[in-house]
Every structure is written in structure tokens, then in C-alpha cells.
Design an enzyme around this catalytic site. Structure first.
Site, mmCIF file in Angstrom:
data_model
loop_
_atom_site.group_PDB
_atom_site.id
_atom_site.type_symbol
_atom_site.label_atom_id
_atom_site.label_comp_id
_atom_site.label_asym_id
_atom_site.label_seq_id
_atom_site.Cartn_x
_atom_site.Cartn_y
_atom_site.Cartn_z
ATOM 1 N N THR A 144 0.837 -1.205 0.000
ATOM 2 C CA THR A 144 0.000 0.000 0.000
ATOM 3 C C THR A 144 0.869 1.251 0.000
ATOM 4 O O THR A 144 1.956 1.266 0.585
ATOM 5 C CB THR A 144 -0.952 0.000 1.210
ATOM 6 O OG1 THR A 144 -1.619 1.254 1.271
ATOM 7 C CG2 THR A 144 -0.235 -0.220 2.527
ATOM 8 N N SER A 179 -1.495 3.074 10.612
ATOM 9 C CA SER A 179 -2.477 2.237 11.329
ATOM 10 C C SER A 179 -1.838 0.863 11.523
ATOM 11 O O SER A 179 -0.841 0.529 10.863
ATOM 12 C CB SER A 179 -3.770 2.077 10.512
ATOM 13 O OG SER A 179 -3.551 1.235 9.396
ATOM 14 N N TYR A 181 -3.040 -1.793 10.453
ATOM 15 C CA TYR A 181 -3.127 -2.429 9.126
ATOM 16 C C TYR A 181 -1.941 -2.010 8.259
ATOM 17 O O TYR A 181 -1.243 -2.868 7.686
ATOM 18 C CB TYR A 181 -4.449 -2.047 8.434
ATOM 19 C CG TYR A 181 -4.312 -2.100 6.928
ATOM 20 C CD1 TYR A 181 -4.177 -3.318 6.268
ATOM 21 C CD2 TYR A 181 -4.248 -0.924 6.157
ATOM 22 C CE1 TYR A 181 -3.994 -3.377 4.885
ATOM 23 C CE2 TYR A 181 -4.076 -0.971 4.788
ATOM 24 C CZ TYR A 181 -3.936 -2.201 4.163
ATOM 25 O OH TYR A 181 -3.742 -2.242 2.805
ATOM 26 N N HIS A 182 -1.725 -0.701 8.145
ATOM 27 C CA HIS A 182 -0.634 -0.242 7.275
ATOM 28 C C HIS A 182 0.715 -0.786 7.782
ATOM 29 O O HIS A 182 1.598 -1.122 6.986
ATOM 30 C CB HIS A 182 -0.609 1.297 7.208
ATOM 31 C CG HIS A 182 -1.726 1.888 6.371
ATOM 32 N ND1 HIS A 182 -2.888 2.387 6.929
ATOM 33 C CD2 HIS A 182 -1.863 2.043 5.035
ATOM 34 C CE1 HIS A 182 -3.688 2.821 5.962
ATOM 35 N NE2 HIS A 182 -3.101 2.638 4.802
ATOM 36 N N LYS A 185 1.567 -4.181 6.473
ATOM 37 C CA LYS A 185 2.100 -4.181 5.103
ATOM 38 C C LYS A 185 3.607 -3.911 5.103
ATOM 39 O O LYS A 185 4.338 -4.437 4.265
ATOM 40 C CB LYS A 185 1.398 -3.100 4.271
ATOM 41 C CG LYS A 185 -0.064 -3.367 4.041
ATOM 42 C CD LYS A 185 -0.242 -4.535 3.098
ATOM 43 C CE LYS A 185 -1.637 -4.649 2.571
ATOM 44 N NZ LYS A 185 -1.840 -5.785 1.686
HETATM 45 P P1 NAD Z 1 -11.043 -7.448 0.282
HETATM 46 O O1 NAD Z 1 -11.186 -7.574 1.755
HETATM 47 O O2 NAD Z 1 -12.239 -7.069 -0.519
HETATM 48 O O3 NAD Z 1 -10.473 -8.833 -0.328
HETATM 49 C C1 NAD Z 1 -9.544 -9.637 0.339
HETATM 50 C C2 NAD Z 1 -9.986 -11.092 0.166
HETATM 51 O O4 NAD Z 1 -9.038 -11.941 0.818
HETATM 52 C C3 NAD Z 1 -11.340 -11.364 0.804
HETATM 53 O O5 NAD Z 1 -12.202 -12.020 -0.104
HETATM 54 C C4 NAD Z 1 -11.028 -12.248 2.016
HETATM 55 O O6 NAD Z 1 -12.044 -13.168 2.302
HETATM 56 C C5 NAD Z 1 -9.712 -12.906 1.584
HETATM 57 N N1 NAD Z 1 -8.845 -13.285 2.717
HETATM 58 C C6 NAD Z 1 -8.394 -12.478 3.721
HETATM 59 N N2 NAD Z 1 -7.616 -13.177 4.562
HETATM 60 C C7 NAD Z 1 -7.568 -14.443 4.077
HETATM 61 C C8 NAD Z 1 -6.927 -15.635 4.515
HETATM 62 N N3 NAD Z 1 -6.207 -15.664 5.640
HETATM 63 N N4 NAD Z 1 -7.055 -16.765 3.760
HETATM 64 C C9 NAD Z 1 -7.814 -16.756 2.622
HETATM 65 N N5 NAD Z 1 -8.451 -15.649 2.171
HETATM 66 C C10 NAD Z 1 -8.339 -14.502 2.903
HETATM 67 O O7 NAD Z 1 -9.832 -6.441 0.031
HETATM 68 P P2 NAD Z 1 -9.416 -5.695 -1.316
HETATM 69 O O8 NAD Z 1 -9.921 -4.302 -1.271
HETATM 70 O O9 NAD Z 1 -9.719 -6.561 -2.464
HETATM 71 O O10 NAD Z 1 -7.851 -5.614 -1.114
HETATM 72 C C11 NAD Z 1 -7.007 -6.640 -1.622
HETATM 73 C C12 NAD Z 1 -5.557 -6.328 -1.317
HETATM 74 O O11 NAD Z 1 -5.201 -5.088 -1.913
HETATM 75 C C13 NAD Z 1 -5.248 -6.189 0.166
HETATM 76 O O12 NAD Z 1 -4.001 -6.767 0.441
HETATM 77 C C14 NAD Z 1 -5.194 -4.702 0.379
HETATM 78 O O13 NAD Z 1 -4.354 -4.383 1.448
HETATM 79 C C15 NAD Z 1 -4.666 -4.207 -0.943
HETATM 80 N N6 NAD Z 1 -5.067 -2.823 -1.236
HETATM 81 C C16 NAD Z 1 -6.397 -2.514 -1.368
HETATM 82 C C17 NAD Z 1 -6.758 -1.188 -1.644
HETATM 83 C C18 NAD Z 1 -8.201 -0.752 -1.772
HETATM 84 O O14 NAD Z 1 -8.442 0.464 -1.904
HETATM 85 N N7 NAD Z 1 -9.168 -1.649 -1.761
HETATM 86 C C19 NAD Z 1 -5.758 -0.230 -1.813
HETATM 87 C C20 NAD Z 1 -4.415 -0.590 -1.661
HETATM 88 C C21 NAD Z 1 -4.085 -1.903 -1.376
HETATM 89 N N1 USQ Z 2 -11.406 9.924 4.851
HETATM 90 C C1 USQ Z 2 -12.278 10.992 4.983
HETATM 91 N N2 USQ Z 2 -13.602 10.717 5.056
HETATM 92 C C2 USQ Z 2 -14.104 9.453 4.970
HETATM 93 C C3 USQ Z 2 -13.203 8.367 4.814
HETATM 94 C C4 USQ Z 2 -11.866 8.640 4.780
HETATM 95 O O1 USQ Z 2 -11.880 12.147 5.034
HETATM 96 O O2 USQ Z 2 -15.331 9.282 5.041
HETATM 97 C C5 USQ Z 2 -9.955 10.188 4.756
HETATM 98 C C6 USQ Z 2 -9.102 9.431 5.760
HETATM 99 O O3 USQ Z 2 -9.011 10.133 6.987
HETATM 100 C C7 USQ Z 2 -7.787 9.321 5.019
HETATM 101 C C8 USQ Z 2 -8.190 9.266 3.553
HETATM 102 O O4 USQ Z 2 -9.537 9.730 3.489
HETATM 103 O O5 USQ Z 2 -7.030 10.476 5.216
HETATM 104 C C9 USQ Z 2 -8.112 7.879 2.956
HETATM 105 O O6 USQ Z 2 -8.906 7.006 3.739
HETATM 106 P P1 USQ Z 2 -9.631 5.718 3.092
HETATM 107 O O7 USQ Z 2 -10.507 5.123 4.137
HETATM 108 O O8 USQ Z 2 -10.228 6.068 1.784
HETATM 109 O O9 USQ Z 2 -8.382 4.807 2.760
HETATM 110 P P2 USQ Z 2 -7.322 4.129 3.718
HETATM 111 O O10 USQ Z 2 -7.770 3.989 5.104
HETATM 112 O O11 USQ Z 2 -6.014 4.828 3.492
HETATM 113 O O12 USQ Z 2 -7.255 2.661 3.135
HETATM 114 C C10 USQ Z 2 -7.551 2.348 1.767
HETATM 115 C C11 USQ Z 2 -7.741 0.836 1.687
HETATM 116 C C12 USQ Z 2 -6.438 0.149 2.089
HETATM 117 C C13 USQ Z 2 -5.308 0.682 1.220
HETATM 118 C C14 USQ Z 2 -5.213 2.197 1.290
HETATM 119 C C15 USQ Z 2 -4.244 2.768 0.272
HETATM 120 O O13 USQ Z 2 -8.796 0.429 2.558
HETATM 121 O O14 USQ Z 2 -6.578 -1.246 1.906
HETATM 122 O O15 USQ Z 2 -4.105 0.131 1.645
HETATM 123 O O16 USQ Z 2 -6.494 2.754 0.925
HETATM 124 S S1 USQ Z 2 -3.360 4.144 0.933
HETATM 125 O O17 USQ Z 2 -4.317 5.153 1.387
HETATM 126 O O18 USQ Z 2 -2.535 4.638 -0.149
HETATM 127 O O19 USQ Z 2 -2.588 3.647 2.042
#
Ligand code: NAD
Ligand code: USQ
Length: 399
Positions: A144, A179, A181-182, A185
Site C-alpha cells: 500500500t 495504522s 493495518y498499514h 504491510k
Molecule cells: P477485500 O477484503 O475485498 O479482499 C480480500 C480477500 O481476501 C477477501 O475475499 C477475504 O475473504 C480474503 N482473505 C483475507 N484473509 C484471508 C486468509 N487468511 N485466507 C484466505 N483468504 C483470505 O480487500 P481488497 O480491497 O480486495 O484488497 C485486496 C488487497 O489489496 C489487500 O491486500 C489490500 O491491502 C490491498 N489494497 C487494497 C486497496 C483498496 O483500496 N481496496 C488499496 C491498496 C491496497
Molecule cells: N477519509 C475521509 N472521510 C471518509 C473516509 C476517509 O476524510 O469518510 C480520509 C481518511 O481520513 C484518510 C483518507 O480519506 O485520510 C483515505 O482514507 P480511506 O478510508 O479512503 O483509505 P485508507 O484507510 O487509506 O485505506 C484504503 C484501503 C487500504 C489501502 C489504502 C491505500 O482500505 O486497503 O491500503 O487505501 S493508501 O491510502 O494509499 O494507504
């Protein structure tokens, strides 16, 4: 290619599996459906009604004549994962299977521990399974942009050249995640980098920005292939949430000043980036890092774009500033490089051209399914135990 998509039932994984299958690759997906169970835990639902994985795959096969194999199980279960690796023998593994919500990881101790265990241990299992059963396989790992945080200098793609006391080296770019979560990663990135070094694994770490939208060429082929669209405070990302809020004329929830700037990309570009990474594998022992986003915006800019688009559609859109529930810089410098995927051939979809069609219209189409109770933020970074119940639920429990 034979490509294994871990997390293939999720928001990024499902459209990626379809796209790679459509392009003639042999695909298998792994998922344990834990994401669907978090919806039950949180009392939330995707805006778009998604079908069970078996239905989705059956309909894809019926429409396209292409089979996608599925393995249902947890990647924390090493025996299960090892069995899949031996049976499917992939040339590339795309790893999406993690807990990906920052707010979910900040609910309390249990959620923080779960997130780091699921993500870090899952990735370690993937690394060991590649080493033991498919050592030449290319790992495409989703990282991320949030690993870098918001430093007061330009963000490079993975590495930075540093001069120090008369010496020079190219080193991993400093990480300042915001966070648990972050942080997971960042831990993953270190583990993957280390395994590339010791075992010669080939890996690409895709530091992806915030993904928006739900429609790709493949998911649009049939209603039953629809992708998920999260808008709740825990899993909904900023732009998806703003579009849903606009559709029901709920004030747009900007956290704090709204100067938080991030990299963003359309889900159609996510699937293309994964394809490009698979087609151009890292070398043996190489830990390659790409910043996977196409445009950067502040939260306030996003809200303004949604406001303008909503007004054109006759919606009364109000922009609200809430106290920021997160601990993050609300105004900061941000300039992140993102040239490597473009060099491989990525042609970005621009938000200005797709905001209405791929976001606001989808939100309007499904607005009867929106639960307004899911919109306001309840997880606060400053608390170590967040009570996510509404005031009404707390009152009922007290009675
Ligand atoms: P998501 O939660 O929709 O999909 C993740 C999938 O993985 C789910 O279907 C879940 O059931 C499965 N999963 C989780 N843990 C598992 C485990 N232990 N074994 C088997 N399956 C498992 O998430 P997403 O939005 O599709 O994100 C996918 C990846 O991309 C993540 O690693 C996330 O960190 C990364 N990412 C997402 C975003 C975003 O904006 N959605 C942005 C940047 C990075
Ligand atoms: N934010 C608002 N209002 C909202 C929701 C979020 O102002 O209603 C703000 C947050 O405070 C933050 C920004 O928008 O500053 C981004 O938040 P987000 O919830 O859209 O995204 P984030 O928590 O950063 O996480 C998402 C995905 C995660 C991925 C990440 C990419 O859920 O899986 O890793 O985006 S990044 O932001 O580049 O780390």
C-alpha cells in the site's frame, strides 16, 4: 500463464481473476470468505448485491466458456496452502488475501492482533510455499502507498539513493505507516524482501493507492458478476463513500481539514496493473517495488468533485467537516512517483472522466440499499477499545 489469485472473492481479487481469465490465462482463486464474515460482524453490506463465489464462477463459465478453479481455505493453514501450490503449480501468485481496512485494525487489541497475524503470517506461509513447491514462481504482492506515510520529501518507488557521511547507497524508502493495518504491510514488505535475498524468490510489491469504482469490462458482462462496493465507515474508502453519501443527500464526511492527500486509481487500472506485473516478472532474487496509483488528490478535492457531479445530476450535496477520528496530518506535502507501471504500458482511466458513470450512477442505482447508520465514523485511533455500537444500541443494552 497459470496464475493463482489469493483473495479472489474480494474487491480487487474478483475483477482481477476475471480479467486475467478473459486474457487467456489459466486461473485459480483461493479465499476463505472471511471478508463476507466481517460484513456480518459489522452489520454492514456491500452496496451492490454480490453472489456466492460458486454462482459467480458458474456464470463466468457459462458466459465465456472459461473455467476458474476455486480452493476454499485459509492461507494461515499451511497444509491447505501447500496442497494448492502442489496441485495448481502456478507461475505467478497474486496475493490479495489480507485484512485491508485501517479502521478495522484500530477497533481494539483483538482486531489489531488479528490483522497483523492474518496478514504477516499469511504472507510468510505464501513465501515458504513458493520456496518449497514453486521456487521459480513470481509473487505479486499487494502492498500500500500508506506504507510510506506522508514525508516532507518526494516519495520514490520503493528505494531512495542516500548520501551519508561521504558514502552512498540505494536503500528501501523510509516507512511511516498510519495504522496497525498499514504497519502489517510494512512487516510484509520486509519479510518478502528478506526471502528474495536468502532464497532468490522473485517478487513485485505493488504499493497500491486507494482504489475506487466497481465496474470493469468483465464484471459488467452480467449482473451476477457484479463486484462489491463498500461504503461503511470501516471498509468503505473515501471516494466510494462520498458518492454513496451524495446519492442519498447525506453530508460528505470529510475528516478534519481534508488536506490529506493520497494516490488513487480506478479498479479497471488495478486489474491492468496486475496483468502488467504478471507479464513482466521480477528476476530471480529481485524485490521490485511499483507505486500503483494514477492520480493524487486531497480528500477535499475529491469532495468538491463529487459535489459538482452531484449538483449536475440535481442532487443537493453538502460537504461537512468532522473531527478527524484518525491520527494523521490534515495538511501536508505529497508528491509520489508512479512511473514504472506507466513504462510497462498502463493507460490510466482518469477520475474526471469516470466519476459519474462508474461511481455516482452506481451509487444512485442502488441507493435504496444504503444504510445511513453505517456512514458516520465510530472507530477513533486515540481509543484502545472502540465501542462501535450506536447510541441507540448502547441504550437498549443498558436497559
Ligand atoms: P477485500 O477484503 O475485498 O479482499 C480480500 C480477500 O481476501 C477477501 O475475499 C477475504 O475473504 C480474503 N482473505 C483475507 N484473509 C484471508 C486468509 N487468511 N485466507 C484466505 N483468504 C483470505 O480487500 P481488497 O480491497 O480486495 O484488497 C485486496 C488487497 O489489496 C489487500 O491486500 C489490500 O491491502 C490491498 N489494497 C487494497 C486497496 C483498496 O483500496 N481496496 C488499496 C491498496 C491496497
Ligand atoms: N477519509 C475521509 N472521510 C471518509 C473516509 C476517509 O476524510 O469518510 C480520509 C481518511 O481520513 C484518510 C483518507 O480519506 O485520510 C483515505 O482514507 P480511506 O478510508 O479512503 O483509505 P485508507 O484507510 O487509506 O485505506 C484504503 C484501503 C487500504 C489501502 C489504502 C491505500 O482500505 O486497503 O491500503 O487505501 S493508501 O491510502 O494509499 O494507504
Amino acid at each position: 500463464m497459470r496464475i493463482l489469485v489469493l483473495g479472489g472473492d474480494g474487491y480487487c481479487g474478483w475483477p482481477t481473476a476475471l480479467h486475467l481469465s478473459n486474457r487467456g490465462n489459466e486461473i485459480a482463486v483461493v479465499d476463505n470468505f472471511v471478508r463476507r464474515s466481517w460484513d456480518h460482524e459489522l452489520g454492514a453490506q456491500t452496496l451492490t448485491p454480490i453472489r456466492p463465489l460458486t454462482d459467480r464462477l458458474r456464470i463466468w463459465h457459462r458466459l465465456m466458456g472459461k473455467e476458474i478453479e476455486s480452493f476454499v481455505g485459509d492461507i494461515l493453514d499451511y497444509e491447505f496452502l501447500a496442497g494448492v501450490m502442489k496441485e495448481f503449480a502456478p507461475e505467478a501468485v497474486v496475493h490479495f488475501a489480507e485484512q485491508r481496512s485501517a479502521p478495522y485494525s484500530m477497533i481494539d487489541r483483538q482486531h489489531a492482533v488479528f490483522t497483523q497475524m492474518n496478514n504477516v503470517v499469511g504472507t510468510l506461509n505464501v513465501l515458504f510455499a513458493i520456496k518449497e513447491f514453486q521456487p521459480d514462481c513470481h509473487l505479486v504482492k499487494l502492498g500500500t502507498m500508506g506504507e510510506y506515510g506522508t514525508p516532507n520529501i518526494d516519495i520514490e518507488e520503493g528505494y531512495i539513493r542516500i548520501q551519508h557521511n561521504g558514502r552512498e547507497d540505494v536503500l528501501p524508502f523510509p516507512k511511516q505507516p498510519g495504522s496497525f493495518y498499514h504497519l502489517s504491510k510494512v512487516h510484509d514488505s520486509h519479510n518478502v524482501h528478506f526471502c528474495c535475498k536468502i532464497w532468490g524468490i522473485r517478487a513485485t510489491d505493488l504499493n497500491q493507492g486507494v482504489v475506487y469504482g466497481t465496474v470493469t469490462d468483465e464484471t459488467a458482462l452480467d449482473e451476477a458478476l457484479v463486484n462489491r462496493f463498500d461504503y461503511d465507515e470501516v471498509f468503505g474508502t473515501a471516494l466510494n463513500r462520498f458518492c454513496v453519501q451524495a446519492a442519498i443527500e447525506h453530508p460528505l464526511t470529510i475528516y478534519g481539514e481534508g488536506g490529506q492527500t493520497r494516490g488513487f486509481l480506478d479498479i479497471r487500472d488495478t486489474v491492468r496493473c496486475i496483468e502488467l506485473a504478471c507479464q513482466n516478472p521480477a528476476a530471480r532474487g529481485e524485490f521490485r517495488v511499483f507505486n500503483q496509483f494514477t492520480e493524487q488528490f486531497s480528500v477535499l478535492e475529491l469532495a468538491q468533485m463529487v459535489h459538482t457531479a452531484g449538483q449536475r445530476l440535481g442532487l443537493r450535496v453538502v460537504v461537512d467537516h468532522l473531527p478527524d477520528p484518525r491520527v494523521e496530518a490534515e495538511q501536508h506535502y505529497y508528491n509520489a512517483k508512479h512511473t514504472k507501471l506507466a513504462q510497462l504500458g498502463l493507460k490510466p482511466h482518469l477520475l474526471s472522466e469516470s466519476l459519474v458513470d462508474s461511481l455516482v450512477n452506481i451509487a444512485m442505482q442502488h441507493r435504496d440499499r444504503v444504510d445511513p447508520a453505517l456512514l458516520m465514523p465510530r472507530v477513533n485511533w486515540r481509543n484502545s477499545r472502540n465501542d462501535r455500537r450506536s447510541k441507540r444500541e448502547v441504550a437498549i443494552a443498558a436497559d
